[in-house]
Design an enzyme around this catalytic site. Sequence first.
Site, mmCIF file in Angstrom:
data_model
loop_
_atom_site.group_PDB
_atom_site.id
_atom_site.type_symbol
_atom_site.label_atom_id
_atom_site.label_comp_id
_atom_site.label_asym_id
_atom_site.label_seq_id
_atom_site.Cartn_x
_atom_site.Cartn_y
_atom_site.Cartn_z
ATOM 1 C CD GLU A 267 0.126 -1.146 3.313
ATOM 2 O OE1 GLU A 267 0.202 -2.183 2.630
ATOM 3 O OE2 GLU A 267 0.308 -1.120 4.540
ATOM 4 C CD GLU A 301 -2.493 -3.898 -0.497
ATOM 5 O OE1 GLU A 301 -1.902 -3.119 0.279
ATOM 6 O OE2 GLU A 301 -2.616 -5.115 -0.252
HETATM 7 N N1 HT7 Z 1 1.073 -4.268 4.115
HETATM 8 C C1 HT7 Z 1 1.565 -5.165 3.102
HETATM 9 C C2 HT7 Z 1 2.515 -6.117 3.686
HETATM 10 C C3 HT7 Z 1 3.539 -6.609 2.733
HETATM 11 C C4 HT7 Z 1 4.719 -7.216 3.121
HETATM 12 C C5 HT7 Z 1 5.228 -7.497 4.337
HETATM 13 C C6 HT7 Z 1 6.474 -8.150 4.386
HETATM 14 C C7 HT7 Z 1 7.136 -8.499 3.276
HETATM 15 C C8 HT7 Z 1 6.610 -8.191 2.018
HETATM 16 C C9 HT7 Z 1 5.396 -7.561 1.952
HETATM 17 N N2 HT7 Z 1 4.676 -7.178 0.896
HETATM 18 C C10 HT7 Z 1 3.529 -6.594 1.396
HETATM 19 C C11 HT7 Z 1 0.492 -5.879 2.394
HETATM 20 C C12 HT7 Z 1 -0.852 -5.673 2.932
HETATM 21 O O1 HT7 Z 1 -1.224 -6.251 3.924
HETATM 22 O O2 HT7 Z 1 -1.587 -4.880 2.411
HETATM 23 ZN ZN ZN Z 2 -2.747 -4.926 4.455
#
Ligand code: HT7
Ligand code: ZN
Length: 872
Positions: A267, A301
Amino acid sequence: PRAIYLKDYQVPPFLIDTTELRFELGDDHTLVRSVLKMRRNPASPSRQAPLDLHGHESLELCRLAISGQVLSPQDYRREGESLLIRAVPDEFTLECLTRIRPQDNTALEGLYRSDGMYCTQCEAEGFRRITFYLDRPDVMSVFTTTVEADARRYPVLLSNGNPVASGSLEDEGRHWVTWQDPFPKPAYLFALVAGDLAHIERPFKTASGRDVTLRIYAESRDLDKLDHAMESLVKAMRWDEKVYGREYDLDIYMIVAVDFFNMGAMENKGLNIFNTSCVLASPETTTDAAFQRVEGVVAHEYFHNWSGNRVTCRDWFQLSLKEGFTVFRDAEFSADMNSRAVKRVEDVTLLRTAQFAEDAGPMAHPVRPASFIEISNFYTLTVYEKGAEVVRMIHTLLGPELFRKGSDLYFERHDGQAVTTDDFVRAMEEVSGRDLSQFRLWYDQAGTPRLHVSDDYDAAAQRYSLHVEQSCPATPDQAEKKPFHIPLAIGLLGPGGRDLPLAGGATTEVLELTETKQTFVFEGVAERPVPSLLRGFSAPVKLQYPCSRDERVFLMSHDSDGFNRWDAGQALAVDILRELMDQYRAGRPMQLDCALIDAFAAVLDDEALDPAMVAKVLTLPSEAYLSELSDEIDVEAIHEARQFAKKALAQALSGRFERRYLALAPAGVYAPDAVQVARRSLRNLCLSYLMALEQPAQLARARAQYDDADNMTDRQGALSLIAHSAFGAEADAVLEDFYRRFERETLVINQWLAIQASDPKPGALARVDALMKHEAFDIRNPNKVRSLISVFCNQNAVNFHAADGAGYDFLADRIIEMNRLNPQVASRLLTPLTRWRKYDAPRQALMQSALQRILDSGELSKDVYEVVSKSL
Ligand code: HT7
Ligand code: ZN
């Protein structure tokens, strides 16, 4: 590796008011110049603290200056992930030049290359792989970012916020763009993209009349697969305005699709980066389920722009503050866009199979964990899905109006701040006047609570009583649990199946459990009712009530709560499948109780029911769910009992399955709308029963559906049934045909890999091994690893858990290999091995030795080390 603890939280000793970044992207390396306006934090008690910046070991530090004075190596010290600068003034400008190599970054954290483009992933702690910084969510700064790159190969240069300047360095063939993000943000929301990308665009006017440009970028070959994501985005923006009163705030909102991505999407402020699997969609290449996933993830997102970005987390222990709330928001959005009952069934199914298993395993943790070694290991079903259930329970306790008031107060009070789950609950308390102090235990106590319900009826007094006892099993580090505050929604069905009026004339009442044992008394009940308990799955608990099969059938046909009607059918099926498992284990012939056949027949005959719900009711509980319910998992008995039941149902009801299959034939042009999705889901389920008959005529029917399909749902549905059938030659032929048709469509080929990985027939491991050498496989691409390796280990129990332990050895080898390349993906692969305590003694020994081999294999990432060491 060292654990860090929530109890040790301290406010940051320094703040960063503004962050200026300049990226010079090059083939050999990338230079990152940063200029940070910093000052001591007046809220910090440590007035003399040295400046301690985060910086990954891979960073090459080229130059460091404080307020124009270049520092020499004696002025600072690098230690692990830390850069310590001893004597700094109260206010200063820090300038830093680092050299990084995105092209060698296989971990996909920080700045990396995905195919031919550059992109970033900074949550949770990836920014420290880009430059030295205070990489913690409570340090929020205003970012200005300039991206410079070769103009021909990287015509599109993006970052957060609004574009404010651009130019070219003509003699070098390079160009640059400057982006400014006016909203202070933590480094984890930073993003950069550079590539040769095409896009679609749409204007959007917010409720208050501001004009916003919406853009979705992808490689040009995928340009025709972006419309569904754009429509989903517009729907999500309108919904957030209407349901939460939240508007978008920048002039432009961008989504970029990338093929190499560790999770679903991210996001980043104004510049979301998405896994292609969560954004691309077209009828020919995408199933209905994937269309719905795109809609859900795009919304998720987008919703983060308020629940996550405008109001963010103080520290990573508070992750569920943004994730639990945002999952709740996206679930409500999807429920409003599609079928509410079906969405609830899907979410509860995920929770009860996978989250409950997590809560019962060695990695069990509260929704707000108290400690971690590697935060990436805590992007879990507990933080996301159980966290959403916790928010849902607040919604249930307060009701929709007060909940909305609470969210308004939360957003207004904390806009621009980094806060805690306590702050969220406090806003809900203030608007409702309720005391949620006991409710807060949901954030602190791990484990799935058990409810034991019994009842009695006093005919003379016309009094019905429900006795409820709650308990919660011990979890790592938490032996004793206090009683939870649990909303238990119930209804009482009279003998004819009608709801009895309860308090205030309503037919559903929310009982509030707060003690270990409680009794709820209902007066004026003329006849003994059948209780409908935990309506809508009002709390994430395991409920036991001694219900007869007849009562379950009664609830299946009469309960006014759609979720509980489905659940009664599931409970009936579980009961009967367990009986079959006992028969199988005892070496007796299996015999299916007619109660299930009759119940399924009634559901199939009822044309008034929503076909999507019919499909859910007629879907037998999965092997994973049956495993979760078992004290000791008998992989073979579960598989055999389920296969037997499926075939017996198919034999008993073949006429009905055929009739509905034919009646649900596609009519008109494909659309992924609720009506068509429902019809296809039931039709494909009917086909799966018919294929269980193992008759050539049904095989021909499936092949015809495959050949004639104008959409991926029908084609892939038929493909997987044929591929998993006993008709070996036909299975090979259809898999070959599918590959030839779609070899250029990466996401479709990932499905082709997954279908083969989940084939329960003997020999699956050898096929998976062979597919790892196939041109379609690439171990550096997480989507491929998930499709082939994860699917084999998590969705092919009979093969993965083969008694000789070959599946475990295979997985251990892959984890050792992945640990070096991509620790986050490697760590997630570990899950099935961590569940070793649930298997028989020989399997336990084999799984433990696979884990030990991983632990002994050399230098482990924090990610893998934490999970292996906590599991053994
Ligand atoms: N907030 C995002 C989390 C996320 C993430 C965490 C750790 C490693 C890679 C990652 N890619 C995205 C996704 C979400 O919850 O919207
Ligand atoms: Zn999220």
